[in-house]
Design an enzyme around this catalytic site. Structure first.
Site, PDB file in Angstrom:
ATOM      1  CE  LYS A  30       3.752   4.450  -6.806  1.00 60.95           C
ATOM      2  NZ  LYS A  30       3.823   5.522  -6.070  1.00 60.95           N
ATOM      3  CD  GLU A  75       0.350   3.051  -6.668  1.00 58.65           C
ATOM      4  OE1 GLU A  75       0.249   4.447  -6.474  1.00 58.65           O
ATOM      5  OE2 GLU A  75       0.816   2.381  -5.062  1.00 58.65           O
TER       6      GLU A  75
HETATM    7  C1  5MM Z   1       2.510   8.416  -0.441  1.00 59.55           C
HETATM    8  O1  5MM Z   1       1.307   7.680  -0.102  1.00 59.55           O
HETATM    9  C2  5MM Z   1       0.595   7.396  -1.629  1.00 59.55           C
HETATM   10  C3  5MM Z   1      -1.337   8.235  -1.233  1.00 59.55           C
HETATM   11  O2  5MM Z   1      -1.089   7.318  -0.027  1.00 59.55           O
HETATM   12  P1  5MM Z   1      -2.727   7.486   0.224  1.00 59.55           P
HETATM   13  O3  5MM Z   1      -4.014   7.448  -0.613  1.00 59.55           O
HETATM   14  O4  5MM Z   1      -3.555   6.168   0.867  1.00 59.55           O
HETATM   15  O5  5MM Z   1      -3.252   8.648   1.044  1.00 59.55           O
HETATM   16  C4  5MM Z   1       0.117   6.025  -2.084  1.00 59.55           C
HETATM   17  O6  5MM Z   1      -0.881   5.972  -3.624  1.00 59.55           O
HETATM   18  C5  5MM Z   1       1.762   5.960  -2.860  1.00 59.55           C
HETATM   19  O7  5MM Z   1       1.792   6.415  -3.705  1.00 59.55           O
HETATM   20  C6  5MM Z   1       1.918   4.272  -3.023  1.00 59.55           C
HETATM   21  O8  5MM Z   1       1.294   3.534  -1.724  1.00 59.55           O
HETATM   22  C7  5MM Z   1       3.450   3.826  -2.645  1.00 59.55           C
HETATM   23  O9  5MM Z   1       3.494   4.677  -1.525  1.00 59.55           O
HETATM   24  P2  5MM Z   1       5.102   3.784  -0.381  1.00 59.55           P
HETATM   25  O10 5MM Z   1       4.685   3.785   0.456  1.00 59.55           O
HETATM   26  O11 5MM Z   1       3.877   2.281  -0.150  1.00 59.55           O
HETATM   27  O12 5MM Z   1       5.946   3.419  -0.870  1.00 59.55           O
END
Ligand code: 5MM
Length: 342
Positions: free
Chosen positions: A221, A179
């Site tokens: 991703k 990602e």
């Molecule tokens: C769910 O959020 C994930 C974890 O974030 P942190 O490590 O900052 O706590 C994050 O990695 C998430 O999987 C991705 O950013 C995609 O989430 P969004 O909200 O952007 O769809």
């Protein structure tokens, strides 16, 4: 490494009509989410909230191919003692695990970060595999700020770490989700996002190749190609779809089974509409499946409906089922505005 097995898992993650629920918020992020609804973040409230999502039968069975978990969650049991991992498996979805340790300041590059977590990763992956994880996730954060950020150094450091993580995952028979998130927080326009995303993806695939990562057993991703939230000119749904597909066709090899987008702060409906437009308009031009791995765009509605109260569980599960269905339809290119009200 068993590449047939990895490829089978990767294809399962991008089953038609399904996508991934990103429920891997780290302790700090889930606290922020709970603060927004006035709920204290404790081991029990985090368990209750996630159990509620994983027990949403229709969403999980019909539209969710896999769930990304946080370290605490993969070890947790539901209230009745059933492991949360088993709830996910029983619904026919694949458990996954976030293994990075977060984005930390990058030495020599003020304002930029590199994601850490490689030390001890081989041992952690073996443990996660034993706990049921069949895919993993590592998120690199690439900010856009003026002409100087991101630096080539930041992109190279993150691409290198992503490839090291991916190689270790495959050694452990775990599919790596790579990602590289180009943030949409700034005031940059969509063309600047296009350039940074293309450069980031090309750097990442160079590194994956250099480190012998098998693309057939890898899932990407990424962000969509989109204007920054503070940009006065916001692109239309059609333009986001067209530029995202063009950028990915230029940078992502055909051997990859699938691309699952993050939502990145888009509204629920925008994230659905953009994915739908790409699949409705360009399916025959794309060698990989295009799906979702949304955190906020799947969870914002159920989180709000739940509000930490047991009596709100049916409404919250209804909200989650709705968003999962809308995004499942978008994966097929069969979503339309009118279905949001239905
Ligand atoms: C769910 O959020 C994930 C974890 O974030 P942190 O490590 O900052 O706590 C994050 O990695 C998430 O999987 C991705 O950013 C995609 O989430 P969004 O909200 O952007 O769809």
């Amino acid at each position: 490494m068993n590449l047939d097995e990895l490829n089978k898992i990767a294809l399962g993650m991008v089953t038609p009509g399904k996508g991934i629920l990103a429920a891997d918020e780290s302790s700090g992020t889930i606290k922020k989410r709970f603060d927004s609804i006035g709920v204290e973040s404790t081991e029990d409230t985090r368990r209750d909230y996630r159990e509620m999502l994983f027990r949403t039968e229709t969403a999980m069975r019909e539209h969710i191919s896999g769930v990304i978990l946080f370290d605490e969650t993969i070890r947790q049991n539901a209230k009745d003692g059933t492991p949360l991992v088993k709830l996910i498996q029983d619904a026919g979805a694949i458990p996954g695990i976030k293994v990075d340790m977060g984005a930390k300041p990058l030495a020599g590059a003020p304002g930029e970060t590199v994601t850490e977590g490689l030390d001890g990763l081989r041992e952690r992956l073996a443990e996660y595999h034993a706990l049921g994880a069949r895919f993993a996730k590592w998120r690199a954060v690439i900010d856009i700020d003026g002409a100087e950020i991101p630096s080539g150094y930041c992109i190279a450091a993150n691409a290198h770490a992503l490839a090291r993580y991916a190689a270790l995952c495959q050694e452990a028979n775990i599919v790596p989700i790579v990602e590289p998130e180009v943030l949409m927080d700034g005031d940059h326009d969509i063309d600047r996002c296009y350039d940074v995303t293309e450069f980031t993806l090309k750097s990442l695939f160079d590194e994956l190749y250099a480190q012998d990562v098998a693309l057939e057993g890898t899932i990407l991703k990424p962000n969509m190609v989109i204007a920054g939230k503070k940009c006065p000119v916001q692109a239309s749904v059609g333009e986001v779809a067209e530029k995202t597909v063009k950028c990915f066709r230029a940078a992502v090899p055909a051997a990859l089974p699938g691309i699952v987008f993050l939502s990145g702060g888009q509204s629920d409906q925008e994230a659905t509409a953009h994915l739908n437009a790409m699949n409705a308009e360009y399916k025959d031009q794309m060698p990989w499946a295009l799906s979702f791995s949304y955190g906020r765009a799947l969870q914002a509605a159920p989180l709000k409906a739940w509000g930490g109260k047991a009596e709100n569980i049916p409404a919250a599960q209804g909200a989650f089922a709705h968003r999962a269905r809308m995004n499942g339809l978008a994966q097929l290119g069969e979503w339309s505005d009118g279905l949001e009200a239905a």
